[in-house]
Design a protein around this motif. Structure first.
Motif, PDB file in Angstrom:
ATOM      1  N   LYS A 153      43.874  31.938  34.492  1.00 35.65           N
ATOM      2  CA  LYS A 153      43.179  33.109  35.322  1.00 35.65           C
ATOM      3  C   LYS A 153      43.439  32.291  36.788  1.00 35.65           C
ATOM      4  CE  LYS A 153      39.247  35.804  35.966  1.00 35.65           C
ATOM      5  NZ  LYS A 153      37.922  36.348  35.319  1.00 35.65           N
ATOM      6  N   GLY A 154      43.818  33.233  37.857  1.00 34.97           N
ATOM      7  CA  GLY A 154      43.893  32.725  39.110  1.00 34.97           C
ATOM      8  C   GLY A 154      45.240  31.892  39.695  1.00 34.97           C
ATOM      9  N   SER A 155      45.973  31.650  38.520  1.00 34.20           N
ATOM     10  CA  SER A 155      47.474  31.066  38.843  1.00 34.20           C
ATOM     11  C   SER A 155      48.365  31.968  39.169  1.00 34.20           C
ATOM     12  CB  SER A 155      47.791  30.279  37.539  1.00 34.20           C
ATOM     13  OG  SER A 155      47.901  31.248  36.591  1.00 34.20           O
ATOM     14  N   GLY A 156      49.333  31.703  39.890  1.00 36.75           N
ATOM     15  CA  GLY A 156      50.339  32.541  40.506  1.00 36.75           C
ATOM     16  C   GLY A 156      51.771  32.045  40.501  1.00 36.75           C
ATOM     17  N   GLN A 172      47.810  39.824  29.377  1.00 36.58           N
ATOM     18  CA  GLN A 172      47.314  39.407  30.847  1.00 36.58           C
ATOM     19  C   GLN A 172      47.543  40.759  31.774  1.00 36.58           C
ATOM     20  OE1 GLN A 172      50.168  36.472  32.057  1.00 36.58           O
ATOM     21  NE2 GLN A 172      49.061  34.815  30.662  1.00 36.58           N
ATOM     22  N   VAL A 173      46.530  40.592  32.898  1.00 33.53           N
ATOM     23  CA  VAL A 173      46.535  41.456  34.025  1.00 33.53           C
ATOM     24  C   VAL A 173      47.174  40.705  35.103  1.00 33.53           C
ATOM     25  CG1 VAL A 173      45.440  43.194  35.330  1.00 33.53           C
ATOM     26  CG2 VAL A 173      44.711  42.905  33.023  1.00 33.53           C
ATOM     27  N   GLN A 174      48.072  41.286  35.875  1.00 34.10           N
ATOM     28  CA  GLN A 174      48.649  40.732  36.970  1.00 34.10           C
ATOM     29  C   GLN A 174      48.821  41.489  38.195  1.00 34.10           C
ATOM     30  OE1 GLN A 174      52.424  38.675  35.660  1.00 34.10           O
ATOM     31  NE2 GLN A 174      51.590  37.101  35.394  1.00 34.10           N
ATOM     32  N   ARG A 175      48.742  40.786  39.255  1.00 38.27           N
ATOM     33  CA  ARG A 175      48.845  41.493  40.785  1.00 38.27           C
ATOM     34  C   ARG A 175      49.861  40.986  41.533  1.00 38.27           C
ATOM     35  NH1 ARG A 175      45.159  43.208  45.109  1.00 38.27           N
ATOM     36  NH2 ARG A 175      46.805  44.407  46.755  1.00 38.27           N
ATOM     37  N   SER A 176      50.759  41.786  42.022  1.00 41.65           N
ATOM     38  CA  SER A 176      52.024  41.640  42.707  1.00 41.65           C
ATOM     39  C   SER A 176      51.620  41.737  44.315  1.00 41.65           C
ATOM     40  CB  SER A 176      53.107  42.425  42.348  1.00 41.65           C
ATOM     41  OG  SER A 176      53.457  42.314  41.073  1.00 41.65           O
ATOM     42  N   PHE A 177      52.378  40.932  45.232  1.00 41.60           N
ATOM     43  CA  PHE A 177      52.095  40.893  46.581  1.00 41.60           C
ATOM     44  C   PHE A 177      53.530  40.769  47.128  1.00 41.60           C
ATOM     45  CE2 PHE A 177      48.382  38.715  45.013  1.00 41.60           C
ATOM     46  CZ  PHE A 177      47.328  39.511  45.485  1.00 41.60           C
ATOM     47  N   SER A 178      54.235  41.586  48.051  1.00 40.56           N
ATOM     48  CA  SER A 178      55.320  41.337  48.759  1.00 40.56           C
ATOM     49  C   SER A 178      55.189  41.433  50.162  1.00 40.56           C
ATOM     50  CB  SER A 178      56.213  42.661  48.314  1.00 40.56           C
ATOM     51  OG  SER A 178      55.530  43.881  48.709  1.00 40.56           O
ATOM     52  N   GLY A 179      56.200  40.593  50.939  1.00 38.81           N
ATOM     53  CA  GLY A 179      56.286  40.443  52.283  1.00 38.81           C
ATOM     54  C   GLY A 179      57.594  40.070  52.519  1.00 38.81           C
ATOM     55  N   ALA A 211      44.596  33.898  48.648  1.00 37.88           N
ATOM     56  CA  ALA A 211      43.213  34.748  49.216  1.00 37.88           C
ATOM     57  C   ALA A 211      42.688  35.360  47.698  1.00 37.88           C
ATOM     58  CB  ALA A 211      43.441  35.775  50.002  1.00 37.88           C
ATOM     59  N   ALA A 212      43.677  35.905  46.917  1.00 38.10           N
ATOM     60  CA  ALA A 212      43.206  36.575  45.755  1.00 38.10           C
ATOM     61  C   ALA A 212      42.786  35.792  44.753  1.00 38.10           C
ATOM     62  CB  ALA A 212      44.421  37.389  45.510  1.00 38.10           C
ATOM     63  N   ALA A 213      43.701  34.550  44.881  1.00 37.72           N
ATOM     64  CA  ALA A 213      43.101  33.670  43.838  1.00 37.72           C
ATOM     65  C   ALA A 213      41.652  33.059  44.013  1.00 37.72           C
ATOM     66  CB  ALA A 213      44.172  32.251  43.847  1.00 37.72           C
ATOM     67  N   TYR A 219      36.909  39.075  42.733  1.00 34.42           N
ATOM     68  CA  TYR A 219      38.081  39.986  42.817  1.00 34.42           C
ATOM     69  C   TYR A 219      37.832  41.303  42.374  1.00 34.42           C
ATOM     70  CZ  TYR A 219      42.737  41.473  42.319  1.00 34.42           C
ATOM     71  OH  TYR A 219      44.021  42.216  42.272  1.00 34.42           O
ATOM     72  N   THR A 220      38.407  42.029  43.080  1.00 38.22           N
ATOM     73  CA  THR A 220      38.162  43.631  42.438  1.00 38.22           C
ATOM     74  C   THR A 220      39.552  44.361  42.635  1.00 38.22           C
ATOM     75  OG1 THR A 220      36.189  43.940  43.786  1.00 38.22           O
ATOM     76  CG2 THR A 220      37.385  45.968  43.054  1.00 38.22           C
ATOM     77  N   ALA A 221      39.812  44.697  41.453  1.00 40.59           N
ATOM     78  CA  ALA A 221      41.410  45.334  41.025  1.00 40.59           C
ATOM     79  C   ALA A 221      41.511  46.522  42.176  1.00 40.59           C
ATOM     80  CB  ALA A 221      41.420  45.712  39.668  1.00 40.59           C
ATOM     81  N   PRO A 222      42.478  46.651  42.660  1.00 43.20           N
ATOM     82  CA  PRO A 222      42.814  47.929  43.549  1.00 43.20           C
ATOM     83  C   PRO A 222      42.696  49.105  42.847  1.00 43.20           C
ATOM     84  CG  PRO A 222      44.975  46.823  43.134  1.00 43.20           C
ATOM     85  CD  PRO A 222      43.613  45.661  42.565  1.00 43.20           C
TER      86      PRO A 222
END
Length: 389
Positions: free
Chosen positions: A7-10, A42-49, A61-63, A71-74
């Motif tokens: 949890k918290g890894s990415g 597992q529940v994962q969140r994606s970020f792009s840029g 920041a999310a970690a 942390y609050t899921a969107p």
């Protein structure tokens, strides 16, 4: 067997996609935010840029939030959708008339400006721009913001958003409306103009108890206790739309009942009202119908709509030379005269049904200051008289 991410890894990776024959390159980060309680997956969140640095900062920041438990899921809800859900499902303890007002504020102000915004994207600056754009009186702006804040507070409690952005906004300064209590001469003139008229006793009770018009029109005889010299205010006449639906009474404005200690003159006025009501009943005969045991009725025992009472009161005020006076000024007059008579602020608060003594003091504090100054002046006159003896 593949190792499960903590949890918290990415992870971060560079991706290339082809759209309409053209290649686009961007960076994507994924972070594990927890596990689905139903499936255990597992529940994962994606970020792009556009850059690796950008997505790394988002992921870090999310970690931090995940590790801190904040942390609050969107949420995929829009602000407009959430406002409708909130008004529908979370206002069960609120008076129907208040719910209608809230829905109107949502429909007319909040949804047109913020309805399309994703709930997860509502931020303080977005709300501040909304506040600044509302072309209404400060009190109305504050009411609109109060509705929005209550809805977002519940969204935060449910985990849809991490915090309530309205709490970090600046609201317009609250304007304190000037109040106009009657002086002794004006009070005597009003009572004189009302004497012998249809609403004579209602005006007397209003001036010397501070009860609101809706509370007086909803007062029933079982709430008048001559032995203890008290009046119980546990309801008020419902507004027209509720009466059409069959609801005659609603709770007082404060949602709480209160007991008002009535002066002997008030109790005498109520006895006179009872005698007048008996006379009206004899004259009306079979047409008499006071099904709700109301204290103040029309000549056939029916309730008096607030609009009709306002019209009758204006006629009496005009006859007394008090054009422009509002019925609510009777309530202010009672409050100021109670303080003049030596009642403490807490007692006045209780009789008026204010939520706190602080509100009562804030509303009438300048009158108590004037009284203190007048008292000091009287004392100075007394001292001079004594010294001159």
């Amino acid at each position: 067997m593949a190792k499960k991410s903590a949890k918290g890894s990415g992870t971060i990776r560079k991706k290339t996609v082809t759209r309409n024959g053209k290649e686009y390159t961007y960076w994507e980060a994924r972070i594990t935010t927890g596990r689905d309680p139903g499936t255990g997956k597992q529940v994962q969140r994606s970020f792009s840029g556009k850059t690796q640095k950008e997505v790394r900062e988002k992921m870090q920041a999310a970690a931090v939030e995940v590790n801190q438990g904040t942390y609050t899921a969107p949420s995929k809800l829009t602000v407009g959708q959430w406002m409708d859900l909130w008004a529908s499902d979370y206002l069960g303890a609120v008076k129907p008339s208040t719910v209608r007002n809230y829905r109107d504020l949502i429909r007319l102000h909040i949804k047109p400006a913020l309805g399309a915004v994703q709930l997860q994207d509502i931020h303080a600056h977005t709300v501040q721009n909304f506040i600044n754009s509302i072309d209404r009186a400060p009190a109305t702006v504050r009411l609109i913001c109060g509705v929005l804040s209550a809805a977002l507070e519940k969204a935060m409690e449910l985990g849809y958003i991490p915090q309530n952005p309205v709490k970090r906004c600046t609201l317009p300064r609250k304007e304190q409306k000037e109040i106009h209590p009657l002086d002794d001469g004006e009070l005597a003139a009003l009572l004189g103009a009302a004497e012998g008229g249809e609403i004579e006793h209602l005006i007397t009770v209003a001036l010397f108890t501070g009860m609101r018009m809706s509370e007086l029109l909803g007062l029933t005889w079982d709430c008048v206790d001559y032995n203890s010299g008290t009046i119980t205010v546990n309801k008020q006449l419902a507004p027209p739309e509720q009466r059409k639906a069959g609801e005659v009474f609603t709770t007082p404005k404060s949602h709480k009942s209160r007991t008002v200690a009535a002066a002997p003159s008030v109790l005498e006025a109520l006895k006179a009202q009872r005698r007048r009501q008996i006379e009206n009943q004899l004259q009306a005969g079979s047409m008499w119908d006071n099904a709700h045991n109301l204290v103040f009725t029309n000549v056939t025992g029916g309730l008096i709509p607030q609009r009709d009472m306002e019209r009758r009161f204006r006629a009496v005020a005009d006859a007394a030379g008090l054009g422009g006076m509002r019925f609510h000024d009777c309530r202010h007059t009672f409050a100021v005269n109670a303080l003049r008579a030596g009642d403490d602020v807490k007692s006045v608060q209780g009789n008026l049904g204010h939520a706190t003594a602080a509100f009562t003091l804030d509303r009438y504090g300048h009158f108590t200051e004037t009284m203190r100054q007048a008292s000091a002046a009287r004392m100075e006159g007394f001292i001079k008289n004594v010294l001159n003896l």
